[in-house]
Structure formats: C-alpha cells, structure tokens
Design an enzyme around this catalytic site. Structure first.
Site, mmCIF file in Angstrom:
data_model
loop_
_atom_site.group_PDB
_atom_site.id
_atom_site.type_symbol
_atom_site.label_atom_id
_atom_site.label_comp_id
_atom_site.label_asym_id
_atom_site.label_seq_id
_atom_site.Cartn_x
_atom_site.Cartn_y
_atom_site.Cartn_z
ATOM 1 N N CYS A 1 38.494 77.341 -25.974
ATOM 2 C CA CYS A 1 38.202 77.517 -27.404
ATOM 3 C C CYS A 1 36.705 77.344 -27.692
ATOM 4 O O CYS A 1 36.146 76.281 -27.454
ATOM 5 C CB CYS A 1 39.046 76.492 -28.165
ATOM 6 S SG CYS A 1 38.491 76.108 -29.811
ATOM 7 N N CYS B 1 35.809 74.675 -30.282
ATOM 8 C CA CYS B 1 36.044 73.342 -29.699
ATOM 9 C C CYS B 1 34.807 72.876 -28.934
ATOM 10 O O CYS B 1 34.465 71.692 -28.962
ATOM 11 C CB CYS B 1 37.244 73.370 -28.755
ATOM 12 S SG CYS B 1 38.794 73.801 -29.575
#
Length: 98
Positions: free
Chosen positions: A23, A26
């Site tokens: 991600c 993230c």
C-alpha cells in the site's frame, strides 16, 4: 510477543496502524508515525499491524481499506479513521485521550 488484546488494554493511548506492505499511502504513514512517537514519547504507544499477516484481526475490526488508524485505551476503541493523517493532526487527537 505481546498479544493485541494486551497491547490495547494499556492505560496510555495506543495508536494502531493497520497497513499492508503493498500500500502506497501506508508507506507515507511510516515517517508520520515516527514523528508522532517522537512528539509524544512515553505518553503514547504506536503499533503497526500488517493486515496480510494478521487477517483474523483485520477481519475482527472490519478493516476495509488501508491505512486504517485506531486509538485504543483501556481496551476500548476511542477513534478510527482510514487514510493518511499528518503528524500534527494525530498528535492533537492523541492529546484528547492522554
């Protein structure tokens, strides 16, 4: 290693970052969380949970998107939001629960 339930029953706020290695947003959270930890020191605990490695936990908390951030204290979920937040915002949020 401490169990998740043991971590979140702390009497100091615990900021949990549900994330995934793949991600992009993230990855943006990592230095932000480090900044928050530097600002707050021992007043807060920061815990990262990889949703791919801890699928049962992610399912239990109904994590639909990553990053999802949560604040726990004394075993109770006090706050939750998905997406990237800046260190200042997180620091101010955490101050409410100290």
């Amino acid at each position: 290693m401490e169990k998740f339930d043991d971590l979140i029953t702390s009497n100091i706020p615990v900021l949990v970052d549900f994330y995934a290695e793949w991600c992009g947003p993230c990855k943006m959270m990592k230095p932000i969380l480090e900044d928050v930890k530097a600002m707050k020191g021992e007043k807060v605990r920061v815990v990262k949970v990889d949703v791919d490695k801890h699928q049962e936990l992610a399912a239990y908390y109904q994590i639909q998107s990553v990053p999802t951030l949560m604040i726990f204290k004394d075993g109770k979920q006090l706050w939750r939001q998905s997406g990237v937040l800046q260190a200042k915002e997180l620091s101010e949020l955490l101050a409410q629960y100290e």
